[in-house]
Design a protein around this motif. Sequence first.
Motif, PDB file in Angstrom:
ATOM      1  N   SER A   1       0.831  -1.204   0.000  1.00  0.00           N
ATOM      2  CA  SER A   1       0.000   0.000   0.000  1.00  0.00           C
ATOM      3  C   SER A   1       0.867   1.256   0.000  1.00  0.00           C
ATOM      4  O   SER A   1       2.095   1.180  -0.025  1.00  0.00           O
ATOM      5  CB  SER A   1      -0.909  -0.004   1.232  1.00  0.00           C
ATOM      6  OG  SER A   1      -0.167   0.299   2.396  1.00  0.00           O
TER       7      SER A   1
ATOM      8  N   ASN B   1      -2.561   5.536   3.920  1.00  0.00           N
ATOM      9  CA  ASN B   1      -3.743   4.827   3.452  1.00  0.00           C
ATOM     10  C   ASN B   1      -5.016   5.560   3.863  1.00  0.00           C
ATOM     11  O   ASN B   1      -5.065   6.185   4.919  1.00  0.00           O
ATOM     12  CB  ASN B   1      -3.794   3.415   4.027  1.00  0.00           C
ATOM     13  CG  ASN B   1      -2.753   2.516   3.436  1.00  0.00           C
ATOM     14  OD1 ASN B   1      -1.997   2.911   2.556  1.00  0.00           O
ATOM     15  ND2 ASN B   1      -2.687   1.293   3.916  1.00  0.00           N
TER      16      ASN B   1
ATOM     17  N   SER C   1      -8.987  -2.616   9.479  1.00  0.00           N
ATOM     18  CA  SER C   1      -9.957  -2.267   8.445  1.00  0.00           C
ATOM     19  C   SER C   1     -11.195  -1.674   9.103  1.00  0.00           C
ATOM     20  O   SER C   1     -11.504  -1.981  10.258  1.00  0.00           O
ATOM     21  CB  SER C   1     -10.359  -3.509   7.668  1.00  0.00           C
ATOM     22  OG  SER C   1     -11.416  -3.240   6.770  1.00  0.00           O
TER      23      SER C   1
ATOM     24  N   ARG D   1     -14.173   5.165   2.395  1.00  0.00           N
ATOM     25  CA  ARG D   1     -12.829   4.656   2.131  1.00  0.00           C
ATOM     26  C   ARG D   1     -12.521   3.477   3.048  1.00  0.00           C
ATOM     27  O   ARG D   1     -12.943   3.440   4.190  1.00  0.00           O
ATOM     28  CB  ARG D   1     -11.812   5.751   2.315  1.00  0.00           C
ATOM     29  CG  ARG D   1     -12.139   6.937   1.432  1.00  0.00           C
ATOM     30  CD  ARG D   1     -11.035   7.925   1.423  1.00  0.00           C
ATOM     31  NE  ARG D   1     -11.426   9.097   0.666  1.00  0.00           N
ATOM     32  CZ  ARG D   1     -11.085   9.321  -0.578  1.00  0.00           C
ATOM     33  NH1 ARG D   1     -10.349   8.462  -1.238  1.00  0.00           N
ATOM     34  NH2 ARG D   1     -11.469  10.411  -1.189  1.00  0.00           N
TER      35      ARG D   1
ATOM     36  N   VAL E   1      -9.020   1.316   2.657  1.00  0.00           N
ATOM     37  CA  VAL E   1      -7.835   0.663   2.111  1.00  0.00           C
ATOM     38  C   VAL E   1      -7.344  -0.409   3.072  1.00  0.00           C
ATOM     39  O   VAL E   1      -6.922  -1.479   2.671  1.00  0.00           O
ATOM     40  CB  VAL E   1      -6.732   1.700   1.815  1.00  0.00           C
ATOM     41  CG1 VAL E   1      -5.454   1.014   1.392  1.00  0.00           C
ATOM     42  CG2 VAL E   1      -7.211   2.650   0.744  1.00  0.00           C
TER      43      VAL E   1
END
Length: 154
Positions: free
Chosen positions: A12, A95, A127, A139, A141
């Motif tokens: 990432s 991120n 997450s 969002r 990521v």
Amino acid sequence: MRLGGFAHAVGSAEANTFDASLQVVLPKFLADNYGWWNFLNPHTYVGGMFNTGGRTSSVRAGLLWQIPFTERFFGEIFFGGAYHDGSKVGDATHNALGSRALFNVGGSIGYRFTPQWSVLVTFDHLSNGKEVFGTGFDRNVGINNYGAQVSYAF
């Protein structure tokens, strides 16, 4: 007590940095004498991942289940919550995590040298759960960390 080192956010915008981890795993909720199904009896964990490159750090807590494979080899799965200091919307080096509060899930494979000393290889994921839980955040990521920990049981 566990100390560890992790490759941070592999794959990432936050990749190529390092996390130091500190974790305390508390005794199981119930007595440790329930036979083969004792692995269903969870531990509580609290700790943090601290990024050494100015990227996302987090504190977390949750439940951890330890599954014995042999007398020395074992597996673990964990699920809990985390709070981070990273970006909710993302940029070139951070991120997009969507919210301050995140889910913390993952697992480990461990080897017990003595009743006190163990070493673990761990996958750790943060997450907001958008796809799984429909949290409504734009969002998600997430952050995937891979690393190793040394554990000492008191």
